[in-house]
Design a protein around this motif. Structure first.
Motif, short mmCIF file in Angstrom:
data_model
loop_
_atom_site.label_atom_id
_atom_site.label_comp_id
_atom_site.label_asym_id
_atom_site.label_seq_id
_atom_site.Cartn_x
_atom_site.Cartn_y
_atom_site.Cartn_z
N GLY A 150 0.81 -1.22 0.00
CA GLY A 150 0.00 0.00 0.00
C GLY A 150 0.83 1.26 0.00
O GLY A 150 0.33 2.34 0.33
N ALA A 151 2.11 1.15 -0.39
CA ALA A 151 3.02 2.31 -0.31
C ALA A 151 3.10 3.09 -1.61
O ALA A 151 3.85 4.06 -1.69
CB ALA A 151 4.42 1.82 0.08
N GLN A 152 2.34 2.69 -2.63
CA GLN A 152 2.45 3.36 -3.92
C GLN A 152 1.52 4.57 -4.02
O GLN A 152 0.43 4.56 -3.47
CB GLN A 152 2.11 2.38 -5.06
N ASN A 153 1.97 5.55 -4.78
CA ASN A 153 1.10 6.66 -5.18
C ASN A 153 1.76 7.35 -6.36
O ASN A 153 2.96 7.19 -6.59
CB ASN A 153 0.84 7.65 -4.04
N ALA A 154 0.98 8.11 -7.14
CA ALA A 154 1.50 8.76 -8.33
C ALA A 154 1.92 10.20 -8.07
O ALA A 154 2.38 10.87 -9.00
CB ALA A 154 0.46 8.72 -9.45
N ILE A 155 1.76 10.69 -6.86
CA ILE A 155 2.07 12.09 -6.60
C ILE A 155 3.56 12.35 -6.75
O ILE A 155 3.99 13.25 -7.46
CB ILE A 155 1.58 12.49 -5.19
N ALA A 156 4.37 11.51 -6.08
CA ALA A 156 5.81 11.75 -6.10
C ALA A 156 6.46 11.32 -7.40
O ALA A 156 7.57 11.76 -7.71
CB ALA A 156 6.47 11.01 -4.93
#
Length: 307
Positions: A231-237
């Protein structure tokens, strides 16, 4: 990846945030519950016959009153029966009866060979459980308020824990025709959602598993693919303009050969070829790839109501 590219990427946007997340994750892994702290006088409920304590404003001065709104939820789980029964070897179970393949949790230190395989009695959530209590509270309130049918959407679904927990509570409190929508761009997680659904009586073919990232529009996004279950993914960074400019600078500084390879990777395989630590030091690595995006408007438009 050559050392020049690595050196540049250590400075990329999002690195400080990832480092902070790692420190939080490490704290939570070793956290030991401490005795409940006394309630500060300004948060205590007034005693009949005594004047209420003076309100302490927040730092901005915008807070007019201090109100403990949790008291109304003290009996939220009344009427629910915590699950008890036989658990298959290699599985975890929660109060709703949701079975979780322990292989989904190995990255957090769970050993599949040491769980399940016997009778287990669970308990109802308590506020001291922290985030888990709020997740379960959402399941319960949504199930009780549903009328006619039930729709649940989970964004960044990981392996589908929120959808399955919601389904289990719905069956106990208010069984209705239901549709679960799980949005998750990591392919391994999509496969785990299918398995998790089947393990808990949900046919994935009857629900929507959307292998996209959430975006402000439908333009493809650069997203970290890997580290399933964290659950550590995101597209912000990884997708903001500053990050994209950083990739250009990194490959430019690395020389013509690296730039040519990056272009080939992007056009032929939808990947930058770059990997990054999602939580530095935790071993959660992912490759930054191009993935399809979907907007909330598109997700919500087929439904008159989302519970």
């Amino acid at each position: 990846m050559n050392s020049t590219v690595k050196a540049v990427l250590r400075q990329m946007p999002g690195y400080p945030a990832a480092r902070a997340l790692r420190e939080r994750w490490q704290r939570e892994r070793v956290a030991v519950p401490s005795p409940a702290a006394p309630i500060p006088p300004h948060l205590a409920l007034p005693t009949p016959g005594k004047p209420a304590a003076a309100v302490i404003p927040d730092e901005t001065g915008r807070q007019a009153t201090v109100d403990n709104r949790m008291a109304r939820h003290a009996d939220l789980f009344a009427g629910l029966t915590p699950w008890a029964g036989e658990v298959p070897p290699g599985y975890l179970v929660d109060f709703s009866g949701a079975l979780t393949d322990a292989r989904f949790r190995t990255m957090f230190g769970v050993n599949p060979d040491s769980v399940g395989g016997g009778r287990i009695a669970t308990r109802l959530p308590v506020i001291e459980d922290g985030e888990g209590w709020f997740e379960a509270a959402n399941w319960v309130m949504a199930a009780r308020e549903a009328r006619g049918s039930f729709v649940m959407i989970t964004l960044g679904a990981c392996y589908g824990a929120q959808a399955v927990g919601s389904y289990r509570i719905l069956q106990q409190l208010n069984p209705l025709p239901c549709k679960f929508v799980a949005v998750e761009p990591v392919p391994e997680n999509i496969a785990w959602i299918e398995r998790h659904f089947r393990d808990n009586g949900l046919d994935p073919e009857d629900h929507w598993l959307v292998p996209h990232a959430i975006g402000g529009d439908i333009a493809p996004v650069l997203f970290p693919i890997g580290a399933p279950g964290t659950g550590a993914q995101n597209a912000i960074a990884t997708n903001e303009r500053a990050a994209r400019e950083f990739y250009v600078d990194a490959f430019t500084q690395a020389g013509p050969e690296a730039a040519h390879k990056a272009l080939a990777d992007l056009l032929l395989h939808n990947t930058t070829g770059l990997t990054r630590d999602l939580v530095p030091g935790a071993g959660f690595t992912a490759e930054i790839k191009l993935v399809s995006a979907i907007t909330l408007r598109e997700l919500l438009s087929p439904f008159d109501r989302v519970d």
